[in-house]
Write a protein that holds these residues in place. Structure first.
Motif, mmCIF file in Angstrom:
data_model
loop_
_atom_site.group_PDB
_atom_site.id
_atom_site.type_symbol
_atom_site.label_atom_id
_atom_site.label_comp_id
_atom_site.label_asym_id
_atom_site.label_seq_id
_atom_site.Cartn_x
_atom_site.Cartn_y
_atom_site.Cartn_z
ATOM 1 N N ALA A 38 0.788 -1.357 0.064
ATOM 2 C CA ALA A 38 0.004 -0.046 -0.050
ATOM 3 C C ALA A 38 0.867 1.283 0.003
ATOM 4 O O ALA A 38 0.509 2.264 -0.770
ATOM 5 C CB ALA A 38 -0.996 0.031 1.169
ATOM 6 N N LEU A 39 1.888 1.061 0.724
ATOM 7 C CA LEU A 39 2.938 2.560 0.838
ATOM 8 C C LEU A 39 3.529 2.675 -0.639
ATOM 9 O O LEU A 39 3.654 3.618 -1.160
ATOM 10 C CB LEU A 39 3.813 2.110 1.734
ATOM 11 C CG LEU A 39 3.383 2.391 3.410
ATOM 12 C CD1 LEU A 39 4.650 2.053 4.132
ATOM 13 C CD2 LEU A 39 2.864 4.003 3.551
ATOM 14 N N LEU A 40 3.966 1.609 -1.181
ATOM 15 C CA LEU A 40 4.559 1.685 -2.377
ATOM 16 C C LEU A 40 3.630 2.121 -3.363
ATOM 17 O O LEU A 40 3.824 2.979 -4.218
ATOM 18 C CB LEU A 40 5.279 0.150 -2.807
ATOM 19 C CG LEU A 40 5.803 0.210 -4.251
ATOM 20 C CD1 LEU A 40 6.884 0.930 -4.370
ATOM 21 C CD2 LEU A 40 5.932 -1.293 -4.692
ATOM 22 N N LEU A 41 2.277 1.637 -3.443
ATOM 23 C CA LEU A 41 1.236 2.255 -4.385
ATOM 24 C C LEU A 41 0.920 3.522 -4.035
ATOM 25 O O LEU A 41 1.015 4.314 -5.044
ATOM 26 C CB LEU A 41 -0.106 1.279 -4.197
ATOM 27 C CG LEU A 41 -1.106 1.560 -5.280
ATOM 28 C CD1 LEU A 41 -0.655 1.428 -6.621
ATOM 29 C CD2 LEU A 41 -2.215 0.630 -4.992
ATOM 30 N N TYR A 42 0.871 4.055 -2.925
ATOM 31 C CA TYR A 42 0.637 5.558 -2.722
ATOM 32 C C TYR A 42 1.856 6.183 -3.122
ATOM 33 O O TYR A 42 1.573 7.266 -3.697
ATOM 34 C CB TYR A 42 0.606 5.645 -0.982
ATOM 35 C CG TYR A 42 0.441 6.950 -0.483
ATOM 36 C CD1 TYR A 42 -0.900 7.645 -0.807
ATOM 37 C CD2 TYR A 42 1.594 7.688 -0.171
ATOM 38 C CE1 TYR A 42 -1.126 9.021 -0.383
ATOM 39 C CE2 TYR A 42 1.350 9.084 0.310
ATOM 40 C CZ TYR A 42 -0.007 9.743 0.288
ATOM 41 O OH TYR A 42 -0.179 10.946 0.848
ATOM 42 N N GLU A 43 2.967 5.743 -3.140
ATOM 43 C CA GLU A 43 4.190 6.590 -3.361
ATOM 44 C C GLU A 43 4.226 6.789 -4.981
ATOM 45 O O GLU A 43 4.285 8.026 -5.481
ATOM 46 C CB GLU A 43 5.462 6.090 -2.935
ATOM 47 C CG GLU A 43 5.842 6.324 -1.433
ATOM 48 C CD GLU A 43 5.995 7.525 -1.233
ATOM 49 O OE1 GLU A 43 6.522 8.456 -1.926
ATOM 50 O OE2 GLU A 43 5.649 8.301 -0.102
ATOM 51 N N VAL A 44 3.615 5.672 -5.699
ATOM 52 C CA VAL A 44 3.755 5.717 -7.283
ATOM 53 C C VAL A 44 2.488 6.637 -7.662
ATOM 54 O O VAL A 44 2.696 7.446 -8.530
ATOM 55 C CB VAL A 44 3.429 4.330 -7.808
ATOM 56 C CG1 VAL A 44 3.073 4.583 -9.038
ATOM 57 C CG2 VAL A 44 4.746 3.635 -7.391
ATOM 58 N N VAL A 45 1.530 6.632 -6.888
ATOM 59 C CA VAL A 45 0.249 7.290 -7.433
ATOM 60 C C VAL A 45 0.559 8.770 -6.913
ATOM 61 O O VAL A 45 -0.250 9.680 -7.775
ATOM 62 C CB VAL A 45 -1.243 6.918 -6.642
ATOM 63 C CG1 VAL A 45 -2.370 7.740 -7.205
ATOM 64 C CG2 VAL A 45 -1.351 5.422 -7.334
ATOM 65 N N THR A 46 0.949 9.142 -6.130
ATOM 66 C CA THR A 46 1.038 10.571 -5.524
ATOM 67 C C THR A 46 2.466 11.147 -6.238
ATOM 68 O O THR A 46 2.706 12.288 -6.058
ATOM 69 C CB THR A 46 1.130 10.808 -4.210
ATOM 70 O OG1 THR A 46 2.565 9.964 -3.801
ATOM 71 C CG2 THR A 46 0.070 10.365 -3.739
ATOM 72 N N SER A 47 3.135 10.480 -6.993
ATOM 73 C CA SER A 47 4.279 11.031 -7.565
ATOM 74 C C SER A 47 3.749 12.065 -9.020
ATOM 75 O O SER A 47 2.664 11.947 -9.292
ATOM 76 C CB SER A 47 5.169 9.966 -8.552
ATOM 77 O OG SER A 47 4.501 9.322 -9.653
ATOM 78 N N GLY A 48 4.755 12.949 -9.181
ATOM 79 C CA GLY A 48 4.272 13.923 -10.205
ATOM 80 C C GLY A 48 3.617 13.750 -11.513
ATOM 81 O O GLY A 48 2.439 13.928 -11.567
ATOM 82 N N GLN A 49 4.339 12.853 -12.221
ATOM 83 C CA GLN A 49 4.101 12.332 -13.389
ATOM 84 C C GLN A 49 2.642 11.571 -13.363
ATOM 85 O O GLN A 49 1.806 11.817 -14.114
ATOM 86 C CB GLN A 49 5.172 11.716 -14.280
ATOM 87 C CG GLN A 49 4.765 11.323 -15.636
ATOM 88 C CD GLN A 49 5.788 10.577 -16.068
ATOM 89 O OE1 GLN A 49 6.603 10.135 -15.633
ATOM 90 N NE2 GLN A 49 5.707 10.004 -17.624
ATOM 91 N N VAL A 50 2.578 10.580 -12.305
ATOM 92 C CA VAL A 50 1.324 9.867 -12.295
ATOM 93 C C VAL A 50 0.245 10.736 -11.840
ATOM 94 O O VAL A 50 -0.995 10.467 -12.385
ATOM 95 C CB VAL A 50 1.491 8.798 -11.487
ATOM 96 C CG1 VAL A 50 0.418 7.640 -11.299
ATOM 97 C CG2 VAL A 50 2.656 7.691 -12.195
#
Length: 66
Positions: A38-50
């Motif tokens: 969940a933490l990994l997914l959160y980091e990916v989704v909240t990254s600038g490009q995504v």
């Protein structure tokens, strides 16, 4: 015959009861893995490009004509 069935049933019950102590640790490892994912997914989704891509998709969906 009945005595043999009784011994077999007792053996099955003893084997089943032998595994009861592992359940807590298995659940704990599963929870730790789920939180990590969940933490990994959160980091990916909240990254600038995504985040920008997701906002563009939502904006196109809301502005679509029906």
């Amino acid at each position: 015959m009945r005595e043999k069935a009784g011994k077999l049933w007792k053996s099955v019950r003893e084997r089943w009861r032998a595994d009861t102590g592992m359940v807590t640790s298995e659940y704990a490892m599963g929870i730790i893995a789920a939180v990590g994912f969940a933490l990994l997914l959160y980091e990916v989704v909240t990254s600038g490009q995504v985040k920008a891509e997701l906002q563009a998709i939502v904006k196109r969906a809301l502005s679509a004509r029906m």
